[in-house]
Design an enzyme around this catalytic site. Structure first.
Site, short mmCIF file in Angstrom:
data_model
loop_
_atom_site.label_atom_id
_atom_site.label_comp_id
_atom_site.label_asym_id
_atom_site.label_seq_id
_atom_site.Cartn_x
_atom_site.Cartn_y
_atom_site.Cartn_z
CD GLU A 104 -3.03 -1.06 0.17
OE1 GLU A 104 -3.04 -0.08 -0.60
OE2 GLU A 104 -3.85 -1.99 0.10
NE ARG A 140 -3.65 2.78 -0.85
CZ ARG A 140 -4.91 2.68 -0.45
NH1 ARG A 140 -5.56 3.74 -0.04
NH2 ARG A 140 -5.52 1.52 -0.43
CG ASP A 190 -6.20 -7.28 -7.56
OD1 ASP A 190 -5.16 -7.60 -6.95
OD2 ASP A 190 -6.97 -6.38 -7.13
CD GLU A 209 -10.61 -1.48 -8.56
OE1 GLU A 209 -11.75 -1.10 -8.20
OE2 GLU A 209 -9.63 -1.43 -7.79
C1 DMJ Z 1 -6.22 0.56 -4.91
O1 DMJ Z 1 -5.43 0.73 -3.82
C2 DMJ Z 1 -5.45 -0.10 -6.02
O2 DMJ Z 1 -6.12 0.10 -7.22
C3 DMJ Z 1 -5.25 -1.56 -5.80
O3 DMJ Z 1 -4.65 -2.16 -6.90
C4 DMJ Z 1 -6.57 -2.23 -5.56
N1 DMJ Z 1 -7.30 -1.60 -4.51
C5 DMJ Z 1 -7.45 -0.18 -4.52
C6 DMJ Z 1 -8.61 0.34 -5.32
O4 DMJ Z 1 -9.70 -0.42 -5.35
#
Ligand code: DMJ
Length: 708
Positions: free
Chosen positions: A298, A302, A431, A566
């Site tokens: 994270e 970010r 994912d 998404e």
């Molecule tokens: C975000 O932090 C990123 O896109 C991550 O890959 C998946 N989760 C969240 C958004 O849904």
């Protein structure tokens, strides 16, 4: 047979008097008629002419008379009102309801100053599109034309009837009690209401018609950002997340997550003022020298990603220095027996550890930090960052336990092996592994064949193992394979896939990837439009056999929406590559649903409105204040006094109470609004997809020049 003695009825016998008068009246009518008959034809004509003349005169003089009557009654009421008008009342705090005691006259203290009355939010003159929601049956939408809006400064989602509904509903989901109208007057027309809404506070003259221009959708996104930012700035400045309902902040890492995640969005949206004040915070306040545990994934996507992209967009080395600082502090995570990193790092102490309950890490987490660390090495010319993350990809490439290129969800930091094998998903925990295979290949100038090989194999694995169609509408979805059985559920997270597939097809990968992207995009769209709020649930369960005519079901635990990006992310790619305007329309509908169900419009404060004067006058009510005496002509309305922010919600199936959760995730500003803006922007060179690759948090990083 009916018995003559039985009386199954109530008899009503009129008394003598009644009977008499009745007969008398009849006789009177009969003698009148006789007299009329006795008149000559001329006399009868004259009488009829006179009567007709009187009726016509009456019709013409009625409006004047009624106006005079109305003026009289208005004046007396206006006098009542004027007496109380300038009393300087303050709005009562949110949640407190006015005490209503009809008929009790208030003492009105004289007040020389003009009250500070909040301005009503102007209702939007939006053309209502044909109703497209309702029963969650399959809803195919064609392109919808832009709604029309008069004033770009206003949020583009409030229609007249919605505002009206707000004042009529008994309890709103925002928790405010809303009183039903009490006036007996006829409802003004929508147009009159609009004019009143704009003119009532300041007593301005009724508005002139204004020219109507098409909605500027990109501008609507900037407005949404500003609204979200207003809340963050006021209640959560420098903290990780805004809690817009309790008007405070939430802390995760204590590093100003929302602010850093939103830096490049502000730059791209050209929000200079907001960007400059944020930059000042980064410069003066942001410190990574803190004894805090952060999640490696994270904070990489970010914070490191956000700082690197902001450096690229602005050229300001402040952001590169900060990126180096956080990047180097995250490196202890890689000190594991297998070189598969731990999930958590203490950036102050330089120690790392797995979660308390396991020595596993999540596959998506350890394979979705590569774009950022590779870029950090390229910029700093310090190879350790890239080396660490390339090692993970090298190991995963060779690892046993994949199924046609699909990976399990966990990997052990001691053994470096997959664990919990047998479950394969494109959703949570796996994912972005797939996303980063393609994107690393693109970032490096298509020079790393293993990445492409793994990506192509995985797409084939999806096609072979995870695709299925719904019934009755034959929507194609990506299910989850669990020990050989397909579970027909799909996380909203999977909706990144259409965009990624389209990006690959654009870069020379098989054309059927694009065909798959088109179909999956439709499914993700349906995950929104089939919900009563127009917002997707976190997880959709698809019906593969006909079941009450519905394609999508949602389990109670999966009904939330976290403002995730998404679907709008994929819409952005699909529009860029196809120029098909339906993708923009779908994104526009999503933005409007966010505005309708997740936007904090403000506190609802009670005001007293004089419903008979036009333009209406409004007075804020103070705590404990009783209602003005002329209850028939006064109603209490609750007006939005803007605060700011958006919130995740608990139930996308309940438009009356979507269950606000009091949290604005940082990715709403970092990703969702950024992708929406880029979707609506007419400039394909704004973050050109030939020059940039977006990390999984929507932070654009440059595609490396082939020389490097
Ligand atoms: C975000 O932090 C990123 O896109 C991550 O890959 C998946 N989760 C969240 C958004 O849904």
């Amino acid at each position: 047979m009916y018995s003559p003695l039985r009386k199954d009825f109530v008899s009503l016998t009129l008394g003598e008097q009644h009977s008499h008068s009745y007969t008398n009246g009849k006789h009177r009518r009969q003698s009148c008629w006789r007299k009329w008959k006795q008149l000559s034809r001329l006399q009868r004509s004259l009488i009829l002419f006179l009567l007709a003349f009187l009726v016509i005169c009456g019709i013409f003089s009625y409006p004047t008379l009624s106006e005079q009557w109305r003026a009289l009654s208005d004046r007396s009421m206006g006098e009542d009102w004027d007496e109380t008008e300038n009393q300087g009342l303050q709005p009562i705090p949110p949640g407190l309801l006015p005490k209503v005691v009809p008929g009790v006259v208030q003492e009105e203290p004289p007040e020389p100053q003009r009250p500070n009355i909040p301005v009503l939010p102007k209702p939007q003159a939006l053309k209502k599109p044909p109703s497209k929601r309702g029963p969650p049956a399959m809803q195919k939408r064609g392109n919808v034309s832009d709604w029309q809006v008069k004033d770009q400064e206003e949020p583009p989602f409030r229609r007249d009837e919605e505002q009206e509904k707000e004042t009529k509903t008994v309890i709103s989901w925002r928790g405010a009690m809303i009183e039903a109208e009490q006036g007996t007057e006829p409802q003004p027309s929508a147009h009159a209401k609009e004019a009143a809404g704009q003119a009532e506070v300041e007593g301005a003259a009724p508005l002139q018609p204004v020219s109507v221009k098409p909605v500027d959708r990109a501008e609507a996104v900037r407005e949404a950002f500003r609204h979200a930012w207003k809340g963050y700035k006021e209640f959560a400045w420098g903290h990780d997340e805004l809690k817009p309902i309790s008007k405070t902040h939430g802390e995760w890492f204590g590093l100003g997550l929302t602010l850093i995640d939103a830096l490049d969005t502000m730059w791209i949206l050209d929000l200079k003022e907001e960007f400059e004040e944020s930059k000042e915070w980064v410069e003066k306040e942001l410190s990574f020298s803190k004894n805090v545990d952060v999640n490696l994934f994270e904070s990489t996507i970010r914070i490191l990603g956000g700082l690197l992209s902001t450096y690229h967009l602005t050229g300001d080395t402040l952001f590169l220095e900060k990126a180096k600082d956080i990047g180097s502090r995250l490196m202890p995570a890689f000190n594991t027996p297998s070189k598969i990193p731990f999930s958590d790092v203490n950036i102050g102490k330089g120690t790392a550890h797995p979660p308390r309950w396991t020595t596993d890490s999540t596959v998506a987490e350890v394979t979705s930090i590569q774009l950022e660390f590779r870029e950090l090495s390229r910029l700093t010319q310090e190879p350790q960052y890239q080396k660490a993350v390339d090692e993970i990809m090298r190991q995963v490439h060779r690892l046993d336990g994949k199924h046609d290129g699909l990976v399990p969800m966990f990997i052990n930091t001691n053994s470096g092996k997959f664990t919990h094998r047998g479950v394969f998903t494109l959703g949570a925990r796996a994912d972005s592994y797939y996303e980063y295979l393609l994107k690393q290949w693109l970032q490096g100038g298509k020079q790393e064949p293993e990445l492409l090989e793994d990506y192509l194999q995985a797409v084939e694995g999806v096609k072979k193992n995870l695709l299925k169609q719904t019934s009755p509408s034959k929507l194609l979805f990506v299910g989850e394979l669990s020990h050989g059985r397909l579970n027909p559920k799909m996380d909203h997270l999977v909706c990144f896939l259409p965009g990624t597939l389209a990006l690959g097809a654009r870069n020379g990968l098989p054309a059927d990837h694009m065909e798959l992207a088109v179909q999956l995009m439709e499914t993700c769209h349906q995950m929104y439009v089939q919900m009563e709020t127009g917002l997707s649930p976190e997880i959709a369960h698809f019906n593969v056999q006909n079941h009450n005519g519905r394609d999508v079901d949602v389990k109670p635990a999966d009904r939330h929406n976290l403002l995730r990006p998404e679907t709008v992310e994929s819409l952005f790619y699909m529009y860029r590559f196809t120029q098909d305007s339906k993708y923009r329309d779908w994104g526009w509908e999503i933005l409007q649903s966010f505005n309708k169900y997740t936007r904090l419009s403000g506190d609802l404060l009670p005001f007293q409105a004089n419903t008979q004067s036009f333009p209406r006058t409004l007075k804020p009510m103070s705590s404990g204040q009783e209602r003005l005496p002329n209850a028939v002509n006064v109603k209490v309305v609750l007006l939005n006094v803007p605060s700011g922010g958006y919130t995740s919600i608990g139930n996308v199936r309940d438009p009356v109470n979507p269950g606000p959760r009091d949290k604005m995730e940082s990715f709403f500003l970092g990703e969702t609004l950024k992708y929406l803006f880029l979707l609506f922007s007419d400039d394909p060179e704004l973050i050109s997809l030939d020059k940039y690759v977006f990390n999984t948090e929507a932070h654009p990083l440059p595609i490396w020049p082939s020389a490097s």
